[in-house]
Design a protein around this motif. Structure first.
Motif, PDB file in Angstrom:
ATOM      1  N   SER A 160     -16.763  12.930   2.549  1.00 44.72           N
ATOM      2  CA  SER A 160     -17.224  12.436   3.842  1.00 44.72           C
ATOM      3  C   SER A 160     -18.250  11.336   3.614  1.00 44.72           C
ATOM      4  N   LYS A 161     -18.227  10.331   4.454  1.00 48.40           N
ATOM      5  CA  LYS A 161     -19.208   9.252   4.352  1.00 48.40           C
ATOM      6  C   LYS A 161     -20.620   9.773   4.624  1.00 48.40           C
ATOM      7  N   ASN A 162     -20.724  10.929   5.261  1.00 48.35           N
ATOM      8  CA  ASN A 162     -22.019  11.563   5.488  1.00 48.35           C
ATOM      9  C   ASN A 162     -22.582  12.181   4.202  1.00 48.35           C
ATOM     10  N   HIS A 163     -21.713  12.410   3.229  1.00 41.51           N
ATOM     11  CA  HIS A 163     -22.109  13.101   2.003  1.00 41.51           C
ATOM     12  C   HIS A 163     -22.161  12.167   0.802  1.00 41.51           C
ATOM     13  N   TYR A 164     -22.260  10.888   1.023  1.00 38.01           N
ATOM     14  CA  TYR A 164     -22.217   9.918  -0.068  1.00 38.01           C
ATOM     15  C   TYR A 164     -23.243   8.837   0.203  1.00 38.01           C
ATOM     16  N   GLY A 165     -24.064   8.551  -0.788  1.00 35.39           N
ATOM     17  CA  GLY A 165     -25.093   7.547  -0.599  1.00 35.39           C
ATOM     18  C   GLY A 165     -25.085   6.502  -1.697  1.00 35.39           C
ATOM     19  N   ILE A 166     -25.455   5.290  -1.334  1.00 28.09           N
ATOM     20  CA  ILE A 166     -25.604   4.173  -2.273  1.00 28.09           C
ATOM     21  C   ILE A 166     -26.940   3.514  -1.981  1.00 28.09           C
ATOM     22  N   ALA A 167     -27.729   3.295  -3.014  1.00 29.72           N
ATOM     23  CA  ALA A 167     -29.021   2.599  -2.901  1.00 29.72           C
ATOM     24  C   ALA A 167     -29.936   3.280  -1.876  1.00 29.72           C
ATOM     25  N   GLY A 168     -29.912   4.611  -1.847  1.00 29.04           N
ATOM     26  CA  GLY A 168     -30.807   5.337  -0.974  1.00 29.04           C
ATOM     27  C   GLY A 168     -30.364   5.457   0.469  1.00 29.04           C
TER      28      GLY A 168
END
Length: 61
Positions: free
Chosen positions: A47-55
């Motif tokens: 899910s895009k809610n469970h993935y982060g890039i650069a904080g």
């Protein structure tokens, strides 16, 4: 028996996933010599809610 896991963000169509499995299977079979019948491909959608890039979560961008 090669096992391949593809992790990607959700949102691809069934056709895109079908093509991905086919092409990954072909590539692994060609490069390793493993018969296609023995190549296993797992798709793990995140899910895009469970993935982060650069904080930042991807869903917030």
């Amino acid at each position: 028996m090669p096992y391949i896991t593809v992790k990607m963000l959700e949102g691809r169509t069934e056709e895109q996933k079908r093509n991905l499995v086919e092409k990954v299977t072909d590539a692994v079979s060609e490069t390793t010599g493993a018969p296609k019948e023995k190549v296993v491909v797992f798709i793990e959608e995140m899910s895009k809610n469970h993935y982060g890039i650069a904080g930042k979560r991807v869903s917030d961008q």
